[in-house]
Scaffold this active site. Structure first.
Site, PDB file in Angstrom:
ATOM      1  N   HIS A 152      37.063  45.542  22.016  1.00  0.00           N
ATOM      2  CA  HIS A 152      38.393  46.149  21.973  1.00  0.00           C
ATOM      3  C   HIS A 152      38.345  47.598  21.493  1.00  0.00           C
ATOM      4  O   HIS A 152      39.271  48.371  21.750  1.00  0.00           O
ATOM      5  CB  HIS A 152      39.305  45.320  21.078  1.00  0.00           C
ATOM      6  N   ASP A 384      40.422  38.479  42.078  1.00  0.00           N
ATOM      7  CA  ASP A 384      40.070  37.682  43.260  1.00  0.00           C
ATOM      8  C   ASP A 384      38.672  38.073  43.694  1.00  0.00           C
ATOM      9  O   ASP A 384      38.443  39.182  44.170  1.00  0.00           O
ATOM     10  CB  ASP A 384      41.090  37.932  44.376  1.00  0.00           C
TER      11      ASP A 384
END
Length: 438
Positions: A152, A384
């Site tokens: 992060h 995807d």
């Protein structure tokens, strides 16, 4: 669930033929927003049902996308002048292949995060040399779990979701580049410049920074051993009802986020059994990209926080509209001027002179307060690899009491999944009131 590791390797960036190789000694210094955010591993889980994407496509796409998002292929470390940042040395991302024999994804797929799903990630303990780690775990049914973690300190949720969508495009042999440039813009000296002289218009010592706590004090009010994570599913119709109730008589209705969070704030106050005079504060992430007119594809951290607060008595005795308005007003105050004021405050030297510490650190327990990370507008479901969108997506196991994640449901109709860590002895009370609109 017994997870067997099959292989572990580094995947390095693969650059298009004919393109000059980049400088692998460049160091990108951390911005002020990188420095003040949480320095943790951000971990999420994707699930793909059979026919799942192939490892070859995923790995090839990862190599291609790392050539675009080079910060995720580098290593966190100090630059020549000692400043923190990322070395663009093309170290690569860690890719682990694993399998679960004799079980299907449906057998073990959790409806909510549990300690068990940590097995779907590479080891998150100790020193982690890579900014990004990926574990591909295949099941007997042909399904695939993708455990993704990223440091992060390098990028926030907005930037990470952009990377994930681009990774999927690369796996499908589509262009993963951002606009006309090879890579998205990242921190550089001309970004986030302080005014001269600094103009500090807001108080930052009780928001992003604080004075060190006495050595014998503790933020932890209880042990975290009894924390469980409950997934609350709010249907589109339920949320529409909440919005209509909260927004009655208001010209512009409250957003889905404001309404859902207001409802959860009241629910948590009731489930925790807070006294009427106890004050509860929420820490809400606020994206600064539009507020600072930064390029929308900026890659890095660009988040500050809003801190709405109210007494439990006001939350429970006043209507839902009150909680939603408190949230709305607090977020609205974190505007472009507030972001610029923070930049000026840090440049003024006050942090060093006063020995201030950042407030973005993890605690086991937040009660009576809360924190929320909203992923409602991030395109996480657009990942995807060539076989379609994931069957579901969720945060990994973060057992911090009161630290909520809001995500769009896999149903895709506007419903919301809230991942809510609560004390086990408060769970029944939470369940009893979280689906009540009263």
């Amino acid at each position: 669930m017994e997870v067997k590791v099959v292989s572990s390797k580094l995947v390095k960036p693969r650059y298009p033929e004919g393109v000059p190789l980049p400088d692998t000694t460049e160091h990108v210094p951390s911005s002020v927003f990188d420095k003040i955010t949480y320095h943790i591993q951000m971990a999420i889980i994707y699930a793909f049902t059979a026919p799942a994407p192939s490892t070859a496509d995923i790995e090839r796409g990862l190599a291609d996308v790392l050539a675009v998002y080079r910060l995720f292929a580098g290593q966190v470390g100090a630059g020549p002048d000692g400043s923190p940042g990322v070395l663009l040395n093309d170290h690569g991302a860690r890719l682990v292949e694993a399998r679960v024999d004799g079980s299907t994804l449906a057998d073990v797929a959790p409806t909510k995060p549990t300690p068990e799903i940590l097995k779907l990630h590479p080891d998150l303990e100790g020193v982690i040399e890579e900014v990004v780690q990926v574990q591909l775990t295949r099941f007997a049914c042909g399904s695939l779990a993708v455990g993704f973690t990223a440091n992060h300190a390098v990028a926030d949720g907005h930037a990470t979701s952009d990377f994930l969508v681009a990774w999927g495009r690369a796996a499908r042999r589509l262009d993963a580049r951002v606009g006309q440039s090879l890579s998205p813009p990242h921190n550089h000296p001309d970004l986030f410049r302080p005014r001269d002289p600094p103009v500090i218009e807001f108080e930052h010592r009780s928001a992003e920074y604080e004075r060190p706590a006495p050595a014998n004090s503790s933020h932890e009010r209880h042990g975290a051993d009894s924390v469980v994570i409950h997934k609350a599913h709010f249907t589109k119709d339920f949320i529409a009802g909440l919005r209509a109730k909260a927004s009655a008589g208001r010209g512009r209705p409250f957003s889905r986020f404001e309404t859902t969070l207001a409802h959860l704030w009241r629910t948590m106050a009731r489930a925790r059994g807070l006294g009427p005079h106890e004050t509860s504060t929420i820490r809400i992430s606020v994206d600064g990209r539009r507020r600072l007119a930064t390029p929308p594809d900026y890659f890095g951290n660009l988040v500050l926080w809003a801190f709405p607060r109210a007494t439990a008595g006001d939350l429970l005795n006043r209507p839902l509209k009150h909680a939603a308005q408190v949230i709305h007003d607090a977020v609205a105050r974190v505007d472009g001027a507030y972001f610029q004021s923070l930049v000026d405050f840090v440049s003024s030297g006050a942090v060093e002179r006063e020995g201030l510490e950042k407030t973005a650190v993890l605690h086991d327990v937040l009660c009576p307060d809360m924190e929320v990370d909203s992923w409602l507008t991030f395109p996480f479901y657009e990942l995807d690899f060539g076989t379609g969108s994931p069957s579901y997506f969720m945060p990994s196991y973060f057992p911090t009491e009161g630290m909520l994640f809001l995500a769009p449901s896999y149903i895709g109709d506007g419903s919301v999944d809230a991942f809510v860590p609560v004390f086990e002895h408060n769970l029944q009370a939470f369940k009893e009131c979280c689906y009540s609109a009263e």
